[in-house]
Design a protein around this motif. Structure first.
Motif, PDB file in Angstrom:
ATOM      1  N   THR A   1      37.290  38.175  41.884  1.00  0.00           N
ATOM      2  CA  THR A   1      38.520  38.303  41.099  1.00  0.00           C
ATOM      3  C   THR A   1      39.102  36.930  40.766  1.00  0.00           C
ATOM      4  O   THR A   1      38.904  35.956  41.494  1.00  0.00           O
TER       5      THR A   1
ATOM      6  N   ASN B   1      31.543  43.187  37.920  1.00  0.00           N
ATOM      7  CA  ASN B   1      32.799  43.852  37.525  1.00  0.00           C
ATOM      8  C   ASN B   1      34.004  42.972  37.836  1.00  0.00           C
ATOM      9  O   ASN B   1      35.045  43.472  38.256  1.00  0.00           O
TER      10      ASN B   1
ATOM     11  N   GLU C   1      37.275  41.226  38.155  1.00  0.00           N
ATOM     12  CA  GLU C   1      38.618  41.530  37.663  1.00  0.00           C
ATOM     13  C   GLU C   1      39.339  40.220  37.380  1.00  0.00           C
ATOM     14  O   GLU C   1      39.387  39.335  38.232  1.00  0.00           O
TER      15      GLU C   1
ATOM     16  N   SER D   1      43.060  39.126  36.220  1.00  0.00           N
ATOM     17  CA  SER D   1      44.426  39.602  35.969  1.00  0.00           C
ATOM     18  C   SER D   1      45.322  38.450  35.540  1.00  0.00           C
ATOM     19  O   SER D   1      45.130  37.301  35.965  1.00  0.00           O
TER      20      SER D   1
ATOM     21  N   ASN E   1      41.047  40.875  31.772  1.00  0.00           N
ATOM     22  CA  ASN E   1      40.814  42.312  31.575  1.00  0.00           C
ATOM     23  C   ASN E   1      41.860  43.190  32.265  1.00  0.00           C
ATOM     24  O   ASN E   1      41.712  44.415  32.306  1.00  0.00           O
ATOM     25  N   ARG E   2      42.907  42.557  32.801  1.00  0.00           N
ATOM     26  CA  ARG E   2      43.982  43.332  33.440  1.00  0.00           C
ATOM     27  C   ARG E   2      45.291  42.562  33.288  1.00  0.00           C
ATOM     28  O   ARG E   2      45.326  41.346  33.515  1.00  0.00           O
TER      29      ARG E   2
ATOM     30  N   ARG F   1      43.478  48.142  31.415  1.00  0.00           N
ATOM     31  CA  ARG F   1      44.182  48.186  32.700  1.00  0.00           C
ATOM     32  C   ARG F   1      45.489  47.408  32.573  1.00  0.00           C
ATOM     33  O   ARG F   1      45.485  46.189  32.369  1.00  0.00           O
TER      34      ARG F   1
ATOM     35  N   SER G   1      44.524  47.213  42.450  1.00  0.00           N
ATOM     36  CA  SER G   1      44.352  45.790  42.159  1.00  0.00           C
ATOM     37  C   SER G   1      43.290  45.227  43.102  1.00  0.00           C
ATOM     38  O   SER G   1      43.526  45.086  44.303  1.00  0.00           O
ATOM     39  N   ARG G   2      42.129  44.897  42.559  1.00  0.00           N
ATOM     40  CA  ARG G   2      41.048  44.408  43.425  1.00  0.00           C
ATOM     41  C   ARG G   2      41.375  43.024  43.976  1.00  0.00           C
ATOM     42  O   ARG G   2      40.927  42.666  45.068  1.00  0.00           O
TER      43      ARG G   2
END
Length: 384
Positions: free
Chosen positions: A63, A95, A97, A99, A121-122, A160, A254-255
Motif C-alpha cells: 500500500t 492489488n 492500494e 490512497s 485508486n482510493r 473506492r 482500508s488495506r
C-alpha cells in the motif's frame, strides 16, 4: 521475530503537511502556507524514498497512503512521480492500494482524473459533517453542498471512496446523529471513518475548553449512546465495524490502515511521519522532524529522521496488542507470545470474557461491542 512484520504486510506513508486552513480540533502536523515549492518537495520525497528502500530491499509493497494535511493540494505530477519511484524501488503488489486524503474544498474534476492516471485508486475524503452550522463550528471551509459535489466527482473517478464524519459535536442530539449517519450511508459509499470529537491539548478547541468557552459538548453517557447507535445503524446497512472507528462493506476495508492495526512494517516519509521498520532483524520506531522547513533542510544535508529507536520484545508485544485489539478480528494470542516471549495471563483473558469485554475463539481474543466502547480499560487490564 525477524519476520514478524510479514503478518501485517508492508506499506508506505507519505505526509503532506499543508492545509488551506487549520481546523480548531486538529492536532495533526499541518501548516498553512501560501508559498509551496512543489519541485523542492518532490526532490526531498524521492531522496527519502531511496534511502528507505536501501534499508528495506526486496519487499513487496502492499500500500501507499498520502496523508496530511491536505494531500489533494499536491500537484498531480508530484503524486505521479512519488508513486512511480515507489513502484521502481519496491515490488508492487498485484492489488496495491494507493490512497489519497482529500478535503472537499480542494477537489477538482481535472485534478482527480490526473490523480487516477498517476496511480491513485482510493480516495479518503474529510467531510466531517452533513450540517452547515456544524461545519462552521468545526472550522471547515466547505459547505454540505460542496462536500456532496466533491463526493460525486470522486465517485466518478474512483471505485473506492471513503469519507470521515465526526460525532458527539457541540449541541448535537442523538436523534440528529442517527439521521445524519443514515443520510451518509445512503450515499454510494463502501467505507466510513466515524470519530468521536475529542478535545486535544494544543488545539484551538483545547484552548477554549480549558477556559470554559467550548460549550454544548455531550456528557459521556450521551456520547456513549451515539457510539452504540453508530454500531447499530452501520451494521444494519451492511457496514459493520472492522475497527473501533472504521466501518466497511466486506472487502472494502482500508488495506493500508490494516497494516498498522495488524502490526506490519511501514515507512513514514514527510514532516512528522512515524514509521515501523524491521532492519537486520531488529524492529525500529522512526520519527521525522515536525516543521516543514526543518524537514527539508535535514533531508538536504542527511535525512529527514529526527530519531529512531530499537523496540524491545515487550514494547513490540504491547504495540501489537494495542493495535490488533482494535480490530473486530482481534489478536492472535500465539503471535503475542512469539513476540514477547511471555504469554498473556490466561486468568485476565478469562475474567474479561466473563464480564463480557472480550471473546476467545481458539487462539484469538477479540473485544466485544461493549469491550470496544471501553477499549483503553481492556488494554490496561491485559497489559497491567
Amino acid at each position: 521475530m525477524a519476520d514478524d512484520w510479514r503478518n501485517g504486510g508492508f506499506g508506505l506513508y507519505i505526509h503532506w503537511p499543508f492545509c488551506e486552513a487549520k481546523c480548531p480540533y486538529c492536532d495533526f502536523n499541518s501548516h498553512v502556507s501560501g508559498n509551496i515549492n512543489q519541485k523542492q518537495w518532490l526532490s526531498s520525497y524521492l531522496s527519502e524514498l531511496r534511502r528507505a528502500a536501501a534499508e528495506t530491499p526486496d519487499r513487496v509493497l502492499n500500500t501507499i497512503f498520502f496523508g496530511g494535511g491536505t494531500p489533494s493540494l499536491m500537484a498531480p505530477e508530484t503524486v505521479a512521480a512519488i508513486i512511480a519511484e515507489a513502484r521502481a524501488l519496491w515490488r508492487p503488489a498485484n492489488n496495491m492500494e494507493v490512497s489519497l486524503e482529500a478535503n472537499p474544498g480542494s477537489v477538482e474534476a481535472g485534478r482527480f482524473a490526473a490523480y487516477r492516471e498517476a496511480g491513485v485508486n482510493r480516495i479518503s475524503m474529510g467531510i466531517q459533517a452533513l450540517n452547515d452550522e456544524d461545519l462552521r463550528r468545526l472550522g471547515r471551509i466547505h459547505t454540505v453542498a460542496e462536500a456532496r459535489a466533491a463526493f460525486d466527482i470522486a465517485r466518478g473517478c474512483f471505485d473506492r471512496v471513503s469519507f470521515d464524519l465526526i460525532y458527539a459535536r457541540q449541541y448535537q442530539t442523538l436523534e440528529a446523529w442517527r439521521k445524519e449517519l443514515t443520510e451518509a450511508l445512503s450515499m454510494a459509499i463502501d467505507h466510513l471513518s466515524l470519530y468521536q470529537l475529542t478535545i486535544e491539548t494544543g488545539t484551538a478547541f483545547g484552548d477554549r475548553y480549558s477556559v470554559g468557552k467550548l460549550r454544548g459538548l455531550p456528557e459521556d453517557d450521551k456520547a456513549a449512546d451515539m457510539y452504540l447507535a453508530t454500531q447499530e445503524i452501520c451494521e444494519s446497512h451492511g457496514m459493520p465495524a472492522y475497527e473501533v472507528s472504521n466501518h466497511a462493506a466486506p472487502g472494502s476495508e482500508s488495506r493500508h490502515n490494516l497494516i498498522y492495526w495488524r502490526y506490519g512494517d511501514y515507512v513514514g516519509i514527510g514532516p512528522g511521519a512515524h514509521g515501523r521498520i524491521t532492519v537486520n532483524g531488529r524492529r525500529m520506531a522512526t520519527e521525522t522532524h515536525l516543521t516543514p522547513r526543518t524537514w527539508l533542510d535535514t533531508v538536504a544535508h542527511k535525512n529527514g529522521e529526527k530519531k529512531r529507536a530499537i523496540l524491545s520484545a515487550q514494547e513490540q508485544a504491547s504495540e501489537y496488542l494495542m493495535m490488533c485489539i482494535r480490530l473486530s478480528e482481534g489478536l492472535d494470542v500465539d503471535r503475542y507470545t512469539s513476540i514477547s516471549g511471555l504469554g498473556l495471563p490466561q486468568h485476565k483473558l478469562d475474567h474479561l470474557q466473563e464480564i463480557g469485554m472480550i471473546t476467545q475463539e481458539g487462539r484469538r481474543a477479540s473485544a466485544t461491542p461493549n469491550g470496544r466502547a471501553v477499549l483503553n480499560a481492556v488494554i490496561r487490564e491485559l497489559l497491567g
